[in-house]
Design a protein around this motif. Structure first.
Motif, mmCIF file in Angstrom:
data_model
loop_
_atom_site.group_PDB
_atom_site.id
_atom_site.type_symbol
_atom_site.label_atom_id
_atom_site.label_comp_id
_atom_site.label_asym_id
_atom_site.label_seq_id
_atom_site.Cartn_x
_atom_site.Cartn_y
_atom_site.Cartn_z
ATOM 1 N N GLY A 60 0.812 -1.215 0.000
ATOM 2 C CA GLY A 60 0.000 0.000 0.000
ATOM 3 C C GLY A 60 0.849 1.270 0.000
ATOM 4 N N TRP A 61 0.189 2.418 0.260
ATOM 5 C CA TRP A 61 0.845 3.726 0.165
ATOM 6 C C TRP A 61 1.818 4.003 1.303
ATOM 7 C CZ3 TRP A 61 0.346 6.987 -3.926
ATOM 8 C CH2 TRP A 61 -0.766 6.852 -4.763
ATOM 9 N N GLY A 62 1.591 3.365 2.479
ATOM 10 C CA GLY A 62 2.375 3.742 3.645
ATOM 11 C C GLY A 62 1.923 5.088 4.192
ATOM 12 N N ASP A 63 2.749 5.706 5.071
ATOM 13 C CA ASP A 63 2.303 6.972 5.667
ATOM 14 C C ASP A 63 3.453 7.974 5.831
ATOM 15 O OD1 ASP A 63 3.679 5.682 7.633
ATOM 16 O OD2 ASP A 63 1.964 5.450 8.990
ATOM 17 N N LYS A 64 4.435 7.937 4.949
ATOM 18 C CA LYS A 64 5.596 8.826 5.104
ATOM 19 C C LYS A 64 5.357 10.235 4.549
ATOM 20 C CE LYS A 64 8.572 6.066 3.009
ATOM 21 N NZ LYS A 64 7.550 5.083 2.597
ATOM 22 N N GLN A 65 4.443 10.354 3.581
ATOM 23 C CA GLN A 65 4.284 11.664 2.945
ATOM 24 C C GLN A 65 3.379 12.577 3.787
ATOM 25 O OE1 GLN A 65 3.871 8.720 1.283
ATOM 26 N NE2 GLN A 65 5.845 8.718 0.246
ATOM 27 N N ASP A 66 3.328 13.860 3.381
ATOM 28 C CA ASP A 66 2.573 14.817 4.199
ATOM 29 C C ASP A 66 1.080 14.805 3.872
ATOM 30 O OD1 ASP A 66 2.396 16.091 1.788
ATOM 31 O OD2 ASP A 66 3.750 17.729 2.308
ATOM 32 N N GLU A 67 0.379 15.627 4.627
ATOM 33 C CA GLU A 67 -1.087 15.680 4.541
ATOM 34 C C GLU A 67 -1.555 16.077 3.136
ATOM 35 O OE1 GLU A 67 -4.660 18.399 6.142
ATOM 36 O OE2 GLU A 67 -2.639 18.809 6.874
ATOM 37 N N LYS A 68 -0.809 16.984 2.524
ATOM 38 C CA LYS A 68 -1.177 17.460 1.195
ATOM 39 C C LYS A 68 -1.163 16.302 0.174
ATOM 40 C CE LYS A 68 0.182 20.861 -2.202
ATOM 41 N NZ LYS A 68 1.451 21.209 -2.801
ATOM 42 N N PHE A 69 -0.148 15.483 0.290
ATOM 43 C CA PHE A 69 -0.014 14.313 -0.597
ATOM 44 C C PHE A 69 -1.226 13.394 -0.435
ATOM 45 C CE2 PHE A 69 1.273 9.924 -1.352
ATOM 46 C CZ PHE A 69 2.052 9.985 -2.499
ATOM 47 N N PHE A 70 -1.578 13.115 0.809
ATOM 48 C CA PHE A 70 -2.655 12.161 1.048
ATOM 49 C C PHE A 70 -4.044 12.761 0.819
ATOM 50 C CE2 PHE A 70 0.783 9.790 3.171
ATOM 51 C CZ PHE A 70 0.654 8.619 2.450
ATOM 52 N N ARG A 71 -4.132 14.108 0.873
ATOM 53 C CA ARG A 71 -5.400 14.761 0.543
ATOM 54 C C ARG A 71 -5.740 14.456 -0.919
ATOM 55 N NH1 ARG A 71 -4.734 20.604 0.741
ATOM 56 N NH2 ARG A 71 -3.580 20.257 2.663
ATOM 57 N N HIS A 72 -4.713 14.458 -1.719
ATOM 58 C CA HIS A 72 -4.839 14.209 -3.148
ATOM 59 C C HIS A 72 -5.253 12.755 -3.431
ATOM 60 C CE1 HIS A 72 -3.630 14.298 -7.352
ATOM 61 N NE2 HIS A 72 -2.831 13.272 -7.130
ATOM 62 N N VAL A 73 -4.830 11.845 -2.556
ATOM 63 C CA VAL A 73 -5.084 10.410 -2.746
ATOM 64 C C VAL A 73 -6.439 9.974 -2.146
ATOM 65 C CG1 VAL A 73 -4.179 8.118 -2.151
ATOM 66 C CG2 VAL A 73 -2.594 9.905 -2.806
ATOM 67 N N HIS A 74 -6.938 10.766 -1.187
ATOM 68 C CA HIS A 74 -8.245 10.484 -0.539
ATOM 69 C C HIS A 74 -8.310 9.066 0.031
ATOM 70 C CE1 HIS A 74 -10.048 14.108 -2.380
ATOM 71 N NE2 HIS A 74 -9.433 13.754 -3.483
ATOM 72 N N LEU A 75 -7.356 8.735 0.901
ATOM 73 C CA LEU A 75 -7.392 7.402 1.524
ATOM 74 C C LEU A 75 -8.624 7.265 2.410
ATOM 75 C CD1 LEU A 75 -3.749 6.690 2.758
ATOM 76 C CD2 LEU A 75 -4.918 5.757 0.757
ATOM 77 N N HIS A 76 -9.266 6.109 2.369
ATOM 78 C CA HIS A 76 -10.409 5.867 3.257
ATOM 79 C C HIS A 76 -10.624 4.356 3.398
ATOM 80 C CE1 HIS A 76 -12.083 5.774 -0.830
ATOM 81 N NE2 HIS A 76 -13.017 4.977 -0.349
ATOM 82 N N GLY A 77 -11.235 3.976 4.512
ATOM 83 C CA GLY A 77 -11.603 2.572 4.730
ATOM 84 C C GLY A 77 -10.410 1.638 4.799
ATOM 85 N N GLY A 78 -10.682 0.374 4.637
ATOM 86 C CA GLY A 78 -9.625 -0.639 4.675
ATOM 87 C C GLY A 78 -9.217 -0.997 6.103
ATOM 88 N N GLU A 79 -8.353 -1.977 6.230
ATOM 89 C CA GLU A 79 -7.966 -2.495 7.548
ATOM 90 C C GLU A 79 -6.649 -1.927 8.047
ATOM 91 O OE1 GLU A 79 -8.264 -6.722 8.147
ATOM 92 O OE2 GLU A 79 -9.599 -6.938 6.429
#
Ligand SMILES: [Zn+2]
Length: 280
Positions: A60-79
């Motif tokens: 998966g994507w992991g969590d190293k990047q900043d909030e702006k990066f993940f805002r663009h990806v719209h992560l949701h749900g999953g385990e």
């Protein structure tokens, strides 16, 4: 022990980019989108035990990047990666092998993480060997304008520095009953695992056939570097899968985890759809 499949997280991506030259009037009949043309993709990982190895396929994507990066990806749900593994009885130290199909950020990001004081990166699975194809490794190292947004240094360099990298040179039986198929159309050196389980053969189709809607050989992502190669690789895999009654396992399909195939007047299409847990 039976292999298992779980969704780390879902994310949003442009539907047009996922279906390339296929018009929206066609793809939207089989894969729903929102008002911004975004579609939901899952990030399913496989966990397999064989011959003393505990193998995790993609992270998966992991969590190293900043909030702006993940805002663009719209992560949701999953385990979640670690909690999904924990639910199945695995701690990070239990993973002996991390198999990365390729180095695009949504496949390898979770393989590394921030260290405790946030000063650098470390392996998420400290005792694992990390398997990546040599072709993909060398391709990502020199990068290119088309894939620069997908090959992120922070996902790749820490793996190299760890000394735990195994570069896979060619198609092989990497672990007992775990075969590697090399593909070059999506990105050079994409590895597709083909897994023997009891009498069955499971193909984790990764980014070669990301969703069930991508089974028609010309329905491909614009992300593919060489579409004609993808078409050829899909055609060969689908013909073999139909002939040998393989089960396709989808990493990215929000609705369908697995399917078998049948020949129709339009070509090879899905026959039965089912969840991974239904595989006996
Ligand atoms: Zn990819």
């Amino acid at each position: 022990m039976k292999p298992d499949l779980f969704n780390i997280a879902s994310f949003l991506i442009d539907g047009g980019a996922m279906f390339g030259v296929v018009p929206k009037v066609l793809w939207s009949r089989v894969y729903s989108s929102d008002e911004d043309n975004l579609i939901v993709l899952t990030l399913r990982s496989l966990i397999i035990e064989t011959d003393g190895h505990v193998i995790l396929v993609d992270t998966g994507w992991g969590d190293k990047q900043d909030e702006k990066f993940f805002r663009h990806v719209h992560l949701h749900g999953g385990e979640g990666l670690i909690s999904g593994l924990q639910k199945r009885g695995y701690r990070p130290e239990d993973i002996t092998d991390v198999f990365l199909t390729h180095l695009h950020a949504d496949h390898c990001g979770g393989a590394t993480k921030w260290n405790k004081n946030h000063s650098g990166y470390e392996l998420t699975f400290p005792d694992a060997t990390y398997h990546i194809s040599r072709t993909q490794w060398e391709w990502a190292a020199k990068s290119n304008l088309r894939e620069a947004d997908s090959f992120l240094e922070e996902n790749i360099i820490p793996v190299e520095q760890s000394g735990r990298l195994n570069l896979v040179d060619e198609e092989c039986e990497l672990f007992k009953g775990f075969f590697v198929r090399m593909c070059y159309g999506h990105t050079p050196g994409l590895m597709i695992p083909v897994i023997k389980y009891k009498e069955k053969t499971l193909v984790y189709t990764g980014d070669l056939i990301p969703t069930l809607a991508h089974i028609p050989v010309i329905w491909n992502m614009s992300y593919d570097i060489e579409s004609l190669k993808t078409i050829d690789e899909k055609e060969r895999l689908l013909e073999e899968a139909l002939e040998e009654n393989y089960i396709l396992v989808f990493q990215h399909d929000k609705d369908t985890e697995c399917c078998t195939l049948e020949m129709t007047p339009k070509g090879i299409r899905a026959k039965e759809k089912f969840n991974f847990s239904e595989i006996k």
